[in-house]
Design a protein around this motif. Structure first.
Motif, mmCIF file in Angstrom:
data_model
loop_
_atom_site.group_PDB
_atom_site.id
_atom_site.type_symbol
_atom_site.label_atom_id
_atom_site.label_comp_id
_atom_site.label_asym_id
_atom_site.label_seq_id
_atom_site.Cartn_x
_atom_site.Cartn_y
_atom_site.Cartn_z
ATOM 1 N N ASP A 1 3.770 6.176 -10.013
ATOM 2 C CA ASP A 1 3.922 7.613 -10.219
ATOM 3 C C ASP A 1 4.908 8.190 -9.211
ATOM 4 O OD1 ASP A 1 1.678 8.318 -12.200
ATOM 5 O OD2 ASP A 1 0.636 7.115 -10.695
ATOM 6 N N TYR B 1 -1.054 6.249 -8.307
ATOM 7 C CA TYR B 1 -2.064 7.287 -8.151
ATOM 8 C C TYR B 1 -3.339 6.941 -8.909
ATOM 9 C CZ TYR B 1 -4.139 11.933 -8.112
ATOM 10 O OH TYR B 1 -4.995 12.986 -7.980
ATOM 11 N N SER B 2 -3.369 7.208 -10.206
ATOM 12 C CA SER B 2 -4.630 7.004 -10.921
ATOM 13 C C SER B 2 -4.870 5.543 -11.314
ATOM 14 C CB SER B 2 -4.684 7.902 -12.160
ATOM 15 O OG SER B 2 -3.545 7.663 -12.952
ATOM 16 N N GLN B 3 -3.796 4.739 -11.345
ATOM 17 C CA GLN B 3 -3.983 3.332 -11.709
ATOM 18 C C GLN B 3 -3.323 2.414 -10.668
ATOM 19 O OE1 GLN B 3 -2.874 4.182 -16.096
ATOM 20 N NE2 GLN B 3 -3.915 2.201 -16.153
ATOM 21 N N SER C 1 -1.181 -1.598 -13.860
ATOM 22 C CA SER C 1 -1.116 -0.482 -12.913
ATOM 23 C C SER C 1 0.158 0.319 -13.180
ATOM 24 C CB SER C 1 -1.171 -0.969 -11.467
ATOM 25 O OG SER C 1 -0.046 -1.745 -11.139
ATOM 26 N N TYR D 1 1.939 14.854 -9.417
ATOM 27 C CA TYR D 1 2.093 13.434 -9.779
ATOM 28 C C TYR D 1 2.412 13.295 -11.257
ATOM 29 C CZ TYR D 1 -0.160 11.547 -5.530
ATOM 30 O OH TYR D 1 -0.461 11.168 -4.255
#
Ligand code: ADP
Ligand code: MG
Length: 483
Positions: free
Chosen positions: A86, A104-106, A83, A279
């Motif tokens: 950010d 955020y994305s991970q 993970s 981000y």
């Protein structure tokens, strides 16, 4: 029965997704060694990292990572082996760095689920994700007429943001979701769930639609701090949106706040989009990598979770799903119940714990941890009923005395002479006296007025101060009157 809102032009369905911020139980903050104790003097628990002094570097707190993994496992969720942290950029006085470190994305935890225990059965609600992030500080505006103050004690404290799918369909389901999530967090020991102190904060996303139609535009109600308010805020907001739509308007996607005093939601700001936050991966932190052995080790520390415990209580103690659900909601009441029920009737134990004990605790405003009647003592009372020493009716009185004095049932029964009279000679004598004193009623009864039987039972019980064994009284009375 599905929950609907009756509008002027027909019915509307409610769609709700919750974002819960849960403060991680940890002595130190997410990226610094500063203390997380609640209620300390303002700005007394702020490290140079928390104050965002130039050149200071964040260092991830391994315990907080373990807590997030534990929570993910408690939510039957995927744990992501990699993970990323950010920077979420925004300007606010209580955010000294100008950005919040978040994921955020991970995120560290992916899809999971929560089973709701509802009055008419269970429902599964999807968990979208759980990510780790740091809390911001606190702005105090109301202590001085012209100045605002900043307290950074909370800045950098670890939070888990737990996001649900838009699967909830009524205020009641949303309330049940928050309660169940809180129960799981407490079982696994990762958040104390104290909403008053802000350890658990709920953002409610609400939209309305015609049955089966596409999802409508949602509003997000920020930082609601009790289960009751979550339910009220959702109900108010849904009705507001229905009124807007039925008047021919459109719902603006916005962030709103709930005013508990007025029982309404009010606009706070237009909803920001992800790109507003610019981000990007925090260059000061490496991606977080977890190995399988670490995850397995955390898994091995998990306690029996509420759903598994509930199934076991239903199976081993023959409880109804509803009773089992109530008893397992808190670890302390589940443990208490189990100690009472072991080797006894599960039904009797559940009735005493959920009825008399919970009732008395509620009235006294006490938690089960502060009960004056221990599980061993309540078990002792049940044993006295089972072996016929006291009647079920007098047992209530004994329980009240136990609750007041903290003493054992046997002591109270002996002192107050509450033992059940099972001596048939003594009962027969009482019956003879009652029959002697009520010759007219006896004649009526024998003449066919069956209903009078209850009158005789009552008179005999009165004559024995309620202590006669009711079954013996019934049997002997029948013999005397009918025989
Ligand atoms: P953001 O990150 O902008 O807040 P997300 O897509 O991550 O948006 O969704 C946040 C929350 O909103 C989730 O809990 C999700 O279930 C919920 N949600 C998404 N769409 C809707 C909708 N149309 N009505 C109600 N809730 C929704
Ligand atoms: Mg959001």
């Amino acid at each position: 029965m599905a929950y609907v809102i009756e509008g002027a032009t027909g019915t509307w369905e409610l769609v709700i997704g919750l974002e819960v911020h849960a403060q991680v139980i940890s002595k130190a903050k997410l990226f610094s060694g500063a203390s997380t104790d609640f209620g300390a003097t303002p700005n007394s628990q702020v490290s140079l990292v928390d104050a965002a002094m130039p050149g200071m570097l964040p260092v991830i707190n391994g315990h907080c990572v373990e807590q997030a993994v534990k929570t993910g496992l408690g939510l039957a969720a995927e744990i992501n082996r990699v993970s990323v942290f950010d920077r979420k950029n925004y300007f606010y006085p209580d955010l000294p760095a100008g950005y919040q470190i978040s994921q955020y994305s991970q995120p560290i935890v992916g899809k999971g689920r929560i089973i709701l225990d509802l009055p008419d059965g269970t429902r599964e609600i999807g968990i979208t994700r759980l990510h780790l992030e740091m809390d911001a500080g606190k702005s105090l505006h109301d202590q001085h007429p012209t100045a605002s103050f900043i307290d950074l004690n909370r800045a950098g404290v670890a939070l888990m943001e737990i996001v649900s799918e838009p699967d909830l369909r009524s205020p009641e389901e949303a309330g049940a979701y928050v309660r169940k999530l809180r129960s799981i967090l407490r079982y696994v020991g990762t958040c104390d769930g104290n909403m008053e102190e802000g350890s658990l904060r709920v953002d409610a996303n609400v939209s309305v639609r015609r049955a089966g139609a596409q999802y409508g535009t949602r509003c997000e109600i920020k930082n609601v701090n009790s289960v009751r308010f979550v339910m009220r805020a959702i109900e108010y907001e849904a009705k507001r949106q229905v009124a807007v739509l039925e008047a021919g308007g459109t719902v603006a996607q916005e962030t709103r706040l709930y005013d508990a005093n007025r029982g309404e939601t009010r606009p706070m700001r237009a909803k920001e989009e992800a790109h507003d936050y610019r981000y990007f991966p925090d260059p000061d932190l490496l991606p977080l990598e977890l190995d399988a052995a670490f995850i397995a080790r955390v898994k091995a520390t998990l306690p029996e979770l509420p759903d598994a415990k509930k199934e076991r209580f239903i199976r081993d103690f023959k409880l109804s799903p509803y009773d089992a659900g109530v008893l397992v909601a808190e670890q302390a009441s589940a443990d208490y119940f189990e100690a009472v029920a072991r080797g006894r009737s599960g039904k009797a134990a559940a009735n005493w714990v959920m009825g008399d004990l919970f009732g008395a605790l509620n009235k006294a405003g006490r938690d089960i941890a502060e009960t004056p009647v221990s599980a061993t003592q309540l078990g002792g009372l049940i044993d006295l009923i089972e072996d016929g020493t006291i009647s079920g009716r007098l047992a209530k009185e004994v329980f009240e005395a136990m609750f007041e004095t903290g003493r054992d049932a046997a002591q109270i029964v002996a002192e107050r002479g509450l033992q059940q009279v099972t001596d048939s000679g003594a009962i027969a004598a009482a019956i003879a006296a009652v029959i002697g004193a009520n010759a007219d009623k006896v004649a009526e009864y024998r003449g066919g007025k069956d209903k009078l039987f209850g009158f005789f039972v009552g008179q005999v019980m009165k004559a024995t101060a309620g202590k006669a064994n009711p079954k013996l009284v019934n049997d002997l009375l029948r013999k005397k009157l009918d025989g």
